[in-house]
Design an enzyme around this catalytic site. Structure first.
Site: not given
Length: 264
Positions: A126, A146, A166, A207, A209
């Site tokens: 794991r 990122c 992230r 997101h 832009y």
């Protein structure tokens, strides 16, 4: 790739307006997951043309531990240009962390070799994980990772991978990220004599832009087409010996490309 369009629509419907590091502004949601069964086809977005050359060369560049854009330029790939310094250097970004994570005693850890050995010798572990998020070197990086952390999982002779991203630019970046990690799973599976399983993508700040809204609506108006198939033409001796010519995408019939500005 219907899941990708559904994510775009979700950000439009539920996103919160936020400021960001680039000053562009975004619509953002937090926490989203998509699962792609790689047996069903290669997850390359079809509602716009994706630049496959850039995706393949960038991954090969990461795997070489390279952090200078010279190799990318030699292969007509410009996706990192905006962040490089005058010498083409990016600091200790993905390739450095994947292949040469520094330790306090002066050694370096090759995370890719480590996970390959784990997959071959301890596939039920794991702890088959690669991280690019080196807190001690973030301030030296031209751009903080990122797609920061990924884990491999073996079950029933199939290799799966989950990525934690992230920060995700849904319109421009995400199609690249999905295809890149799907390609990596295929390569790792071939090296370990496994079949491919699922690629699971998990996003943090996810997101659109504010200057990608027209492009997003255009893409949402298009109907997804059948996924292409990835063909790997040979099995190199090492994960680090793949070449661009080793890969072929069969049956890719996308809608036309859609241009959009990059937020820097």
């Amino acid at each position: 790739m219907k899941q990708y369009l559904e994510l775009m629509q979700k950000v439009l419907d539920e996103g919160t307006q936020k400021n960001d590091r680039t000053g562009t502004g975004t619509l953002s949601i937090f926490g989203h997951q998509m699962r792609f069964n790689l047996q069903d086809g290669f997850p390359l977005v079809t509602t716009k043309r994706c630049h496959l050359r850039s995706i393949i060369h960038e991954l090969l560049w990461f795997l070489q531990g390279n952090t200078n854009i010279a190799y990318l330029h030699e292969n007509n790939v410009t996706i990192w240009d905006e962040w490089a310094d005058e010498n083409g250097d990016l600091g200790p970004v993905y390739g450095k962390q994947w292949r040469a994570w520094p330790t306090p005693d002066g050694r370096h850890i090759d995370q890719i070799t480590t996970v390959l050995n784990q997959l071959k010798n301890d596939p039920d572990s794991r702890r088959i994980i690669v991280s690019a998020w080196n807190v001690g070197e973030l301030d030296k990086m031209a751009l903080a990772p990122c797609h920061a952390f990924f884990q491999f999982y073996v079950a029933d002779g199939k290799l799966s991978c989950q990525l934690y991203q992230r920060s995700c630019d849904v319109f421009l970046g995400l199609p690249f990220n999905i295809a890149s990690y799907a390609l990596l799973v295929h390569m790792m599976a071939q090296q370990c004599d496994l079949e491919v399983g699922d690629f699971v993508w998990t996003g943090g700040d996810t997101h659109l832009y504010s200057n990608h809204m027209d492009q997003t609506h255009l893409q949402l108006s298009r109907e997804p087409r059948p996924l292409p198939k990835l063909i790997i033409k040979r099995k190199p001796e090492s994960i680090f010996d793949y070449r661009f010519e080793d890969f072929e995408i069969e049956g890719y019939d996308p809608h036309p490309g859609i241009k959009a500005p990059v937020a820097i």
